[in-house]
Design an enzyme around this catalytic site. Sequence first.
Site, short mmCIF file in Angstrom:
data_model
loop_
_atom_site.label_atom_id
_atom_site.label_comp_id
_atom_site.label_asym_id
_atom_site.label_seq_id
_atom_site.Cartn_x
_atom_site.Cartn_y
_atom_site.Cartn_z
N LYS A 139 60.01 33.98 47.41
CA LYS A 139 60.52 35.27 47.89
C LYS A 139 60.91 35.22 49.38
CE LYS A 139 58.89 37.59 44.03
NZ LYS A 139 57.90 36.74 43.44
N ASP A 144 58.62 36.49 31.42
CA ASP A 144 59.45 37.51 32.06
C ASP A 144 60.92 37.14 32.05
OD1 ASP A 144 57.49 39.14 32.78
OD2 ASP A 144 57.73 38.92 34.95
C1 G1P Z 1 58.05 34.27 39.51
C2 G1P Z 1 57.95 33.02 40.42
C3 G1P Z 1 59.29 32.78 41.10
C4 G1P Z 1 60.39 32.66 40.07
C5 G1P Z 1 60.40 33.92 39.16
C6 G1P Z 1 61.39 33.77 38.02
O1 G1P Z 1 58.18 35.40 40.32
O2 G1P Z 1 56.93 33.20 41.36
O3 G1P Z 1 59.23 31.61 41.88
O4 G1P Z 1 61.65 32.49 40.69
O5 G1P Z 1 59.12 34.17 38.59
O6 G1P Z 1 61.56 35.01 37.40
P1 G1P Z 1 57.89 36.90 39.75
O7 G1P Z 1 59.08 37.26 38.94
O8 G1P Z 1 56.64 36.80 38.93
O9 G1P Z 1 57.73 37.74 40.97
#
Ligand code: G1P
Length: 283
Positions: free
Chosen positions: A187, A132
Site C-alpha cells: 500500500k 478476495d
Molecule cells: C492484499 C495484499 C496485497 C495485494 C492484495 C490483492 O491486500 O496485502 O499485497 O496486492 O491483497 O488484492 P488487501 O486487499 O487484503 O488489503
Amino acid sequence: VHPIRKAVIPAAGLGTRLLPWTKTVPKELLPILDRPAIHYVVEEAVEAGVEEVILVSAPGKDAVAAYFDPAPELERTLRRRGRTAEADELRRLSTLCEIHVVRQHEPLGLGHAVARARRLVGEEPFAVLLPDVLVDAQPGALAQLVRQWQGDPLLAVHPVDPEEVGRYGVIRPDPDHDGRILDLVEKPAPGCAPSHLALTGRYLLDADVFDALAETEPGAGGEIQLTDAIRLLLAAGRTVRWATFDGVPYDLGHVAGFLAANAALAARRGLVAPVLLGAAVAR
Ligand code: G1P
C-alpha cells in the site's frame, strides 16, 4: 521442482468493506453468478494441481469450510427426485480436494493469517490464493503461475492504474534481471509506488516465509503483512520472482468489484446481453 500440492487460502477477514452483507454471511460465500466466490478459488487451486487446501478461518466463519462438506442427505433426496446432475455436482464439490481448517482468532493481518498454516504446510513449497480476488482466466491464474515456476518464490502481478496502486502490494522489478523482484511495498503512499505492477494475490512460496513471518513487525494498517515477510526474504538474499498471467482479476473486496465479476461471467455465459453491462465488462 517439487510439485505444489498444498494451498493456503486465508478466509479470516472481517469483510468490513462489504457491510452490511458480511454481518451474517462471510464475504467468501457471497455469490458470483451461481456459486460462492470461494468455490472459484478452490477450483483454481485444484486445477493447478493442489490436493490439500488449508483454509484459515475465524470465529463466525465456519460456513466457509462447511460449504465443502459432503451433504449425503441432500444428495440422496436429489437422486430420489431424479435430479442426478445436481446430486453429482454436490458430490464433486465435496471431493474436490482435502480441506483443513486452521483458525485465526484475532484480525492481525494477512501475514499473521498465513502463518497459522505453518504446521499443516510443513516443509514443502505451497501456494497462497487470496479469495478476495477472482481471476477470470483460462487456464486459471495459479496454473499459469505453476507453469512458470523455477523453484524460487514467485508472485503473480498485474498492471494497475496509478490512482489504484495504493490499494495493493507493489513490486520494484529488477532492471538487470528479467523476472526478478528488487523490492516491494505494501500500500504505497501516493507518488511512492515503485512501479504499476500490483500483487494479484497468487503466490508460490516455501517454508522460509514462515521464518520471515515470525520476524515481521506490523506494517501498513498496523497489520502483519505477507508483503513485508517477502521483503525480509529479499533482504536475506533470496531470489524472488514475479510473473504476469493472461486473465482479468476482479477485486471482490468491494461492491463494485463484485458487480464487475458477476457481469463479466454472466456476459460470457450469455445470461445477459453484453451491451447492457457497459463499462463493467470492458474493465
Ligand atoms: C492484499 C495484499 C496485497 C495485494 C492484495 C490483492 O491486500 O496485502 O499485497 O496486492 O491483497 O488484492 P488487501 O486487499 O487484503 O488489503
